[in-house]
Enzyme design. Sequence first.
Site, PDB file in Angstrom:
ATOM      1  N   LYS A  45      48.521  79.245  16.442  1.00 21.04           N
ATOM      2  CA  LYS A  45      47.472  79.211  15.421  1.00 21.04           C
ATOM      3  C   LYS A  45      46.087  79.182  16.032  1.00 21.04           C
ATOM      4  O   LYS A  45      45.148  79.725  15.456  1.00 21.04           O
ATOM      5  CB  LYS A  45      47.665  78.016  14.478  1.00 21.04           C
ATOM      6  CG  LYS A  45      48.789  78.231  13.492  1.00 21.04           C
ATOM      7  CD  LYS A  45      48.622  77.362  12.252  1.00 21.04           C
ATOM      8  CE  LYS A  45      49.754  77.629  11.263  1.00 21.04           C
ATOM      9  NZ  LYS A  45      49.778  76.645  10.162  1.00 21.04           N
TER      10      LYS A  45
ATOM     11  N   LYS B 239      59.224  88.204  10.477  1.00 18.60           N
ATOM     12  CA  LYS B 239      59.655  87.426   9.315  1.00 18.60           C
ATOM     13  C   LYS B 239      58.822  87.778   8.085  1.00 18.60           C
ATOM     14  O   LYS B 239      57.620  88.006   8.202  1.00 18.60           O
ATOM     15  CB  LYS B 239      59.465  85.942   9.659  1.00 18.60           C
ATOM     16  CG  LYS B 239      60.477  85.025   9.030  1.00 18.60           C
ATOM     17  CD  LYS B 239      60.349  83.619   9.582  1.00 18.60           C
ATOM     18  CE  LYS B 239      59.696  82.723   8.570  1.00 18.60           C
ATOM     19  NZ  LYS B 239      59.601  81.329   8.998  1.00 18.60           N
TER      20      LYS B 239
ATOM     21  N   LYS C   3      53.869  85.537   3.475  1.00 17.89           N
ATOM     22  CA  LYS C   3      52.873  85.810   2.435  1.00 17.89           C
ATOM     23  C   LYS C   3      51.563  86.286   3.040  1.00 17.89           C
ATOM     24  O   LYS C   3      50.724  86.862   2.359  1.00 17.89           O
ATOM     25  CB  LYS C   3      52.673  84.604   1.513  1.00 17.89           C
ATOM     26  CG  LYS C   3      52.437  83.287   2.196  1.00 17.89           C
ATOM     27  CD  LYS C   3      52.663  82.129   1.219  1.00 17.89           C
ATOM     28  CE  LYS C   3      52.838  80.821   1.983  1.00 17.89           C
ATOM     29  NZ  LYS C   3      53.781  79.889   1.404  1.00 17.89           N
TER      30      LYS C   3
END
Length: 333
Positions: A117, A199, A202
């Site tokens: 991240k 994967k 969203k």
Amino acid sequence: MENQEKKRILSMYQCTGTFTLGNYLGALRNHIKLQEEGYDCVYALADLHALTVRQVPAELRKYTKEAYAFLLAMGLNLEKTVFFIQSQVPQHAELAWILNCYTQFGELSRMTQFKDKSAKHADNINAGLFTYPCLMAADILLYQADYVPVGADQKQHVEIARDIAERFNGIYGDTFTVPEPMIPKHGARVMSLQNPLSKMSKSDENQNGNISVLDDPDTIMRKFKRAKTDSGSEVRFGEGKDGVNNLMGIYAAVTGKTFEEIEREFEGKGYGEFKPAVAEAVIAELRPIQERYREIVADKAFLEQTYREQAPRAQAIAQRTLSKVMKKVGLVQ
Ligand code: TRP
């Protein structure tokens, strides 16, 4: 008393967008089933975790309420399960602070999610992103959870929660249940329809790759028809046939059929027949949930009353642990 004999399961969900079919088949649906399998379940929406990435405030609020309504629509049973919004239970932030002081800089630096991240949001590597695992450990340890059902990406966070619990117990005596990761038996790993090697997410840039649980039937049909498949046309599970494998996985998860049954069903038929069949199965699975969902979100007063009533239930459990911890570390109560 009865509840103490049941094993407790805890899970929380990030609510920064609408759930995807991947969230639904990989986690949510199984977690709802665990209610019926004799576990004492505690579930929540991790809105404090969401703040580690900059959010549009009105959207975070909207997605949180939507996610709450969606889990109710799926059949989350509030007589069996406590289901709350993390920020409405202040004990999470309080325990997280204390746990920060029992967690080493070095161990947080090694977290793969932090590394990923911070590479992705290089302009906002905030302290919350770094200490995220301490908040997650607080989420788990406050409820004395026995099991935490997690996918591979969160396993490391459960492991650090165990390390923190063991360390604390070692210094102050038994305080926390040491939680175990629970790897779901039937959790399908759903991949992007456009890039079956990554994967379904969203935040996928290509929205055709991801099915939202609230997509209407036409959209679902269109996305499946456009799903990337490999050259060839046989509906057969095989190495390197990631697109078809993914569609077969989805179809199997929704219909309960085995791969052999699916191969037989589509023998001699091509992708052209298989893709709409997968879409139809997904549409049929989601339809009743979407209908209930629409009723629930339309009734704002009911929704608000429900999550407000849940917060004190969670607080009561959480405070028992927090009070013990405060006493042990020397805070005046
Ligand atoms: N970090 C989890 C995720 O991104 C969400 C989460 C927060 C969680 N607290 C938790 C999951 C506690 C399990 C237990 O998916």
